[in-house]
Design a protein around this motif. Structure first.
Motif, PDB file in Angstrom:
ATOM      1  N   THR A   1     -94.570 -45.949 -21.614  1.00 45.83           N
ATOM      2  CA  THR A   1     -95.189 -45.294 -22.762  1.00 45.83           C
ATOM      3  C   THR A   1     -94.599 -43.901 -22.923  1.00 45.83           C
ATOM      4  N   PHE A   2     -94.152 -43.593 -24.129  1.00 48.44           N
ATOM      5  CA  PHE A   2     -93.661 -42.244 -24.432  1.00 48.44           C
ATOM      6  C   PHE A   2     -94.638 -41.559 -25.364  1.00 48.44           C
ATOM      7  N   VAL A   3     -94.706 -40.238 -25.247  1.00 48.77           N
ATOM      8  CA  VAL A   3     -95.436 -39.465 -26.243  1.00 48.77           C
ATOM      9  C   VAL A   3     -94.398 -38.924 -27.211  1.00 48.77           C
ATOM     10  N   THR A   4     -94.543 -39.265 -28.475  1.00 54.85           N
ATOM     11  CA  THR A   4     -93.576 -38.802 -29.470  1.00 54.85           C
ATOM     12  C   THR A   4     -93.822 -37.323 -29.762  1.00 54.85           C
TER      13      THR A   4
ATOM     14  N   GLY B   1     -81.002 -56.858 -28.662  1.00 59.04           N
ATOM     15  CA  GLY B   1     -82.057 -56.524 -29.618  1.00 59.04           C
ATOM     16  C   GLY B   1     -81.575 -55.418 -30.527  1.00 59.04           C
ATOM     17  N   SER B   2     -82.277 -55.230 -31.635  1.00 63.11           N
ATOM     18  CA  SER B   2     -81.833 -54.202 -32.565  1.00 63.11           C
ATOM     19  C   SER B   2     -82.205 -52.830 -32.021  1.00 63.11           C
ATOM     20  N   SER B   3     -81.680 -51.807 -32.654  1.00 60.14           N
ATOM     21  CA  SER B   3     -81.857 -50.440 -32.192  1.00 60.14           C
ATOM     22  C   SER B   3     -83.345 -50.085 -32.094  1.00 60.14           C
ATOM     23  N   GLY B   4     -83.727 -49.468 -31.002  1.00 62.85           N
ATOM     24  CA  GLY B   4     -85.105 -49.022 -30.824  1.00 62.85           C
ATOM     25  C   GLY B   4     -86.018 -50.050 -30.193  1.00 62.85           C
ATOM     26  N   CYS B   5     -85.469 -51.188 -29.734  1.00 68.76           N
ATOM     27  CA  CYS B   5     -86.336 -52.240 -29.202  1.00 68.76           C
ATOM     28  C   CYS B   5     -86.636 -52.050 -27.716  1.00 68.76           C
ATOM     29  N   GLY B   6     -86.069 -51.030 -27.102  1.00 72.60           N
ATOM     30  CA  GLY B   6     -86.418 -50.728 -25.719  1.00 72.60           C
ATOM     31  C   GLY B   6     -85.391 -51.144 -24.687  1.00 72.60           C
ATOM     32  N   LYS B   7     -84.182 -51.475 -25.112  1.00 75.47           N
ATOM     33  CA  LYS B   7     -83.137 -51.888 -24.164  1.00 75.47           C
ATOM     34  C   LYS B   7     -82.751 -50.746 -23.226  1.00 75.47           C
ATOM     35  N   THR B   8     -82.406 -49.606 -23.824  1.00 73.04           N
ATOM     36  CA  THR B   8     -81.970 -48.468 -23.015  1.00 73.04           C
ATOM     37  C   THR B   8     -83.062 -48.032 -22.054  1.00 73.04           C
ATOM     38  N   THR B   9     -84.286 -47.994 -22.558  1.00 73.85           N
ATOM     39  CA  THR B   9     -85.392 -47.579 -21.701  1.00 73.85           C
ATOM     40  C   THR B   9     -85.545 -48.525 -20.512  1.00 73.85           C
ATOM     41  N   SER B  10     -85.415 -49.843 -20.748  1.00 78.63           N
ATOM     42  CA  SER B  10     -85.503 -50.804 -19.645  1.00 78.63           C
ATOM     43  C   SER B  10     -84.413 -50.535 -18.611  1.00 78.63           C
TER      44      SER B  10
ATOM     45  N   THR C   1     -98.506 -41.989 -29.206  1.00 81.46           N
ATOM     46  CA  THR C   1     -97.843 -42.648 -28.083  1.00 81.46           C
ATOM     47  C   THR C   1     -97.183 -43.927 -28.569  1.00 81.46           C
ATOM     48  N   ILE C   2     -96.106 -44.307 -27.874  1.00 78.96           N
ATOM     49  CA  ILE C   2     -95.385 -45.521 -28.242  1.00 78.96           C
ATOM     50  C   ILE C   2     -95.008 -46.257 -26.965  1.00 78.96           C
ATOM     51  N   ASN C   3     -95.226 -47.563 -26.953  1.00 79.20           N
ATOM     52  CA  ASN C   3     -94.793 -48.368 -25.825  1.00 79.20           C
ATOM     53  C   ASN C   3     -93.352 -48.804 -26.077  1.00 79.20           C
ATOM     54  N   ALA C   4     -92.413 -48.042 -25.533  1.00 78.20           N
ATOM     55  CA  ALA C   4     -91.003 -48.369 -25.724  1.00 78.20           C
ATOM     56  C   ALA C   4     -90.678 -49.686 -25.030  1.00 78.20           C
ATOM     57  N   VAL C   5     -91.350 -49.920 -23.894  1.00 80.66           N
ATOM     58  CA  VAL C   5     -91.227 -51.187 -23.182  1.00 80.66           C
ATOM     59  C   VAL C   5     -92.653 -51.670 -22.943  1.00 80.66           C
TER      60      VAL C   5
HETATM   61  N1  LIG Z   1     -87.709 -39.792 -24.213  1.00 81.13           N
HETATM   62  C1  LIG Z   1     -88.327 -40.405 -25.230  1.00 81.13           C
HETATM   63  N2  LIG Z   1     -89.386 -39.829 -25.838  1.00 81.13           N
HETATM   64  C2  LIG Z   1     -90.007 -40.440 -26.870  1.00 81.13           C
HETATM   65  N3  LIG Z   1     -89.665 -41.635 -27.358  1.00 81.13           N
HETATM   66  C3  LIG Z   1     -88.625 -42.262 -26.800  1.00 81.13           C
HETATM   67  C4  LIG Z   1     -87.893 -41.683 -25.717  1.00 81.13           C
HETATM   68  N4  LIG Z   1     -86.899 -42.535 -25.368  1.00 81.13           N
HETATM   69  C5  LIG Z   1     -87.007 -43.594 -26.193  1.00 81.13           C
HETATM   70  N5  LIG Z   1     -88.034 -43.434 -27.055  1.00 81.13           N
HETATM   71  C6  LIG Z   1     -88.456 -44.407 -28.082  1.00 81.13           C
HETATM   72  O1  LIG Z   1     -88.606 -45.664 -27.460  1.00 81.13           O
HETATM   73  C7  LIG Z   1     -88.126 -46.695 -28.291  1.00 81.13           C
HETATM   74  C8  LIG Z   1     -87.078 -47.504 -27.549  1.00 81.13           C
HETATM   75  O2  LIG Z   1     -85.932 -46.725 -27.369  1.00 81.13           O
HETATM   76  P1  LIG Z   1     -84.628 -47.249 -26.633  1.00 81.13           P
HETATM   77  O3  LIG Z   1     -85.005 -47.825 -25.319  1.00 81.13           O
HETATM   78  O4  LIG Z   1     -83.638 -46.139 -26.604  1.00 81.13           O
HETATM   79  O5  LIG Z   1     -84.148 -48.388 -27.604  1.00 81.13           O
HETATM   80  P2  LIG Z   1     -82.748 -49.148 -27.712  1.00 81.13           P
HETATM   81  O6  LIG Z   1     -81.893 -48.748 -26.553  1.00 81.13           O
HETATM   82  O7  LIG Z   1     -83.118 -50.597 -27.680  1.00 81.13           O
HETATM   83  O8  LIG Z   1     -82.166 -48.765 -29.012  1.00 81.13           O
HETATM   84  C9  LIG Z   1     -87.621 -46.041 -29.559  1.00 81.13           C
HETATM   85  O9  LIG Z   1     -88.615 -46.136 -30.538  1.00 81.13           O
HETATM   86  C10 LIG Z   1     -87.400 -44.598 -29.148  1.00 81.13           C
HETATM   87  O10 LIG Z   1     -87.615 -43.752 -30.238  1.00 81.13           O
END
Ligand SMILES: Nc1ncnc2c1ncn2[C@@H]1O[C@H](COP(=O)(O)OP(=O)(O)O)[C@@H](O)[C@H]1O
Ligand SMILES: [Mg+2]
Lengths: 294, 369
Positions: free
Chosen positions: B14-17, B43-52, B22-26
């Motif tokens: 969970t991230f705080v924007t 997955g498309s951009s913003g789906c949580g790949k990088t975060t995982s 709050t947003i559940n990135a994963v």
């Molecule tokens: N450090 C952060 N703080 C707030 N929101 C984040 C942060 N990192 C990622 N997010 C949000 O989490 C979601 C998933 O991001 P990300 O994992 O980078 O996606 P992807 O790699 O699939 O494009 C996005 O909506 C992004 O805006």
């Protein structure tokens, strides 16, 4: 019309600006070779080497030839002491303010905290307020604190806190830190945290990451900040004037004192050496920056 | 050795924007990545790949759930204590170090003797075909070469798992295709588990042993490229991977491996493949790929065939793409151009009447969400 055609106006302005900047310096350097002892007009170079001979107000022969006033300078104990003080203060305050300023810049970049906007703003205040106000402020602070400490602990006369090298150094650190911080911050703007993550990913802990990756990549900014701090300290007059005490006279303070008495080409010789030191410092730092910059 | 190289168990991040929400990135992700596998997150951009990926590397910690590497729970272990290495999308090569120094960095951190460092860096650079460029600085290299240095720098540590975040994203198309092949060959040679992040489905399909399709922080399906394409488990995957036609209907009857589904848009009952989940009376979506519909002048056998009118035709070389009006639905149909001819009659023309055949084994029943 070719938009890049050089306008005569621009050319004239450029020449004027350069003349305005460099003619005084050229004259100053020229006069440090003056044969005249009063230094009101340029009376020619001292060309002859040999035991000192004078004719009226003119030096016609000297053991050092044209460099008479430079030799004279080295025999002046007051100048040598002032030069040593100035360099000591500049080195110590540069090193300390560069360390503090760099750490502050990194902290401001990395962390979010409540008073961050205030902390950022507070960096500009010492830069924009008149130096004399800051000088008076620092002096007031020192004298109040020193008086309180000296009376409260009833210190013997030789252990009392007084103005001197210490206070000058502290005040120089105080006004240099914001400059260093701002310069390093500019460098940090484009710094991608992926570099640090890559280092940690490869097995470096936080400390090793800082020394091997973060600092080397920030080095051009850190060096610029240090150079700025060094030159600011080297030629500071106003704040030093307020915080200096017996035995900690710096060159600017000494020169100011000389000017109120007599002007001899010695002052010019001193200035020439000074300019040379600063030029060398700038040159060395630029070389280092070019080597390190990306 | 444990069963999985990497495992994510019920992981939430969970991230705080900046706006304060709050947003559940994963969002409750489970993944099991096997040893030696080429595993992709798609997955498309913003789906949580990088975060995982960052949670596996240790740059982020899960809000809930646990990441296991080789069976060990990672908890709040920092990146420098994990047996994985990352190839960053931006490469993140150290600009003040030469190629050799960049690649040697990780080994120096492990206190490997200088002799061995020299040998292993040489091997790693040979592996990515960069021998001879040891003394260059990153800024003196092309994008593709920088990419290889990043790869060598991570591989030289012989990690259990290599994490790659869109490593080919910055390369131009031709170079990307080349690198896809090379990367796949390299992975087979070194036998290291690759966890590969991409938004390019062709890239994922062509390189991966298995793919996790992600959307809005959730895993929609994990499977081999064939499974993902031929047996998508939901409408999202069917639609996201390749192209498909979706028809809504109601199950009328179940006949062991077949479903009889009434489709209002076709005003008829069609036969479709039952994957065993559906009962009579349920709503379903039927999915059929454009290349799996046949458009013929006269139908021979007639299961699921309907009169069709050709609305639009686009000849694109390998196949002809047709948009056909079938009763009340509009279907995309791709006809492969099997015969080389200039005869216009060999190709469908606009407004031509024909028959669309939807073979039951190509018609997949999916839940309506
Ligand atoms: N450090 C952060 N703080 C707030 N929101 C984040 C942060 N990192 C990622 N997010 C949000 O989490 C979601 C998933 O991001 P990300 O994992 O980078 O996606 P992807 O790699 O699939 O494009 C996005 O909506 C992004 O805006
Ligand atoms: Mg990403």
């Amino acid at each position: 019309m070719n938009p890049h055609r050089r306008s005569p106006f621009v050319l004239v302005m450029t020449v004027l600006v350069f003349l305005f900047l460099y003619v005084p310096i050229f004259v100053l350097v020229l006069y440090s070779f003056n044969a005249s002892r009063t230094n009101v007009t340029f009376e020619g170079f001292i060309t002859a080497f040999g035991p000192l001979k004078t004719q009226g107000s003119l030096v016609v022969q000297s053991p050092c030839g044209p460099f008479h006033w430079f030799c004279d300078l080295t025999r002046n104990q007051e100048v040598m002491t002032a030069a040593r003080n100035t360099l000591t203060i500049a080195f110590v305050s540069t090193i300390v303010s560069t360390i503090i300023g760099t750490m502050a810049a990194i902290a401001l970049q990395r962390h979010d905290f409540k008073i961050k906007p205030f902390a950022q703003l507070s960096l500009y205040i010492p830069i924009v307020i008149p130096e004399i106000v800051m000088g008076i402020g620092i002096l007031t602070l020192f004298s109040q604190v020193f008086t309180w400490v000296n009376t409260t602990f009833n210190l013997p006369p030789d252990a009392r806190l007084t103005l001197g090298m210490g206070t000058v150094i502290v005040s120089h650190i105080a006004f240099s830190v914001p400059f260093v911080t701002l310069v390093v911050q500019a460098r940090l703007q484009g710094f991608d945290k992926a570099y640090e993550e890559a280092a940690m990913d490869l097995g470096a802990n936080e400390l090793v990451t800082f020394w091997r990756v973060t600092l080397p990549m920030l080095l051009p900014g850190v060096l610029s900040g240090a150079l700025l701090a060094f030159t600011l300290s080297l030629d500071d007059f106003v704040i030093t004037f307020f915080t200096t005490g017996p035995g900690s006279t710096t060159l600017p303070i000494y020169v100011y004192g000389l000017l109120r008495r007599i002007i001899t080409p010695q002052v010019n010789a001193l200035s020439t050496v000074w300019i040379l030191i600063v030029l060398i410092a700038v040159f060395v730092i630029q070389r280092m920056e070019n080597r390190e910059s990306i | 050795m444990s069963e999985y190289a990497v495992e994510l168990r019920n992981v939430v991040k969970t991230f705080v924007t900046p706006e304060g929400s709050t947003i559940n990135a994963v969002d409750h992700v489970d993944m099991q990545i096997r040893h030696g596998e080429f595993f992709s997150m798609l997955g498309s951009s913003g789906c949580g790949k990088t975060t995982s990926l960052r949670m596996i590397a240790g740059f982020e910690w899960p809000t809930r759930g646990e990441v296991f590497i080789d069976g060990e729970p990672q908890g709040h272990r920092p990146p420098f204590q994990r047996k994985v290495n990352t190839v960053f999308q931006s490469y993140a090569l150290f600009q003040h170090m030469t190629v050799f120094e960049n690649v040697a960095f990780g080994l120096q951190m492990d206190k490997v003797p200088a002799e061995e460092i020299k040998r292993r860096v040489g091997e790693a650079l040979a592996m990515v075909k960069l021998t001879g460029l040891e003394k260059r600085y990153p800024r003196q290299l092309s994008g593709g070469q920088q990419q290889r240095v990043a790869l060598a720098r991570a591989l030289v540590k012989r990690p259990k798992v290599l994490l790659l975040d869109e490593p080919l994203g910055a390369l131009d198309l031709k170079l990307r295709k080349e690198m896809q092949l090379e990367l796949k060959t390299l992975q087979r040679e070194v036998g290291i588990t690759f966890v590969f992040v991409t938004h390019d489905q062709e890239e994922a399909l062509s390189m991966s042993d298995r793919i996790a399709v992600m959307s809005h922080g959730k895993v929609m399906q994990i499977g081999t490229p064939v499974e993902i394409y031929e047996r998508p488990r939901n409408k999202f995957v069917a639609d996201f991977i390749g192209e498909t036609n979706l028809l809504d209907g109601t199950v009328r009857a179940v006949q062991d491996k077949w479903l009889m589904v009434f489709v209002p848009a076709l005003q008829a009952e069609v036969r479709a493949l039952n994957n065993g989940e559906f009962r009579a009376g349920q709503q379903v979506s039927l999915s059929i790929r454009p290349e799996k519909i046949r458009l013929v002048e006269k139908p021979s056998e007639c299961v699921n065939c309907f009169p069709a009118q050709v609305r639009q035709v686009a000849y694109i070389g390998a196949d002809t793409r047709v948009i056909a009006q079938v009763i009340q639905s509009t279907l995309r149909v791709w006809e492969q151009n099997m015969v080389s001819t200039l005869d216009p009659d060999a190709y469908f023309q606009q407004n031509e009447q024909a028959w669309a055949v939807l073979p039951p084994e190509n018609l997949l029943a999916l839940p309506v969400d």
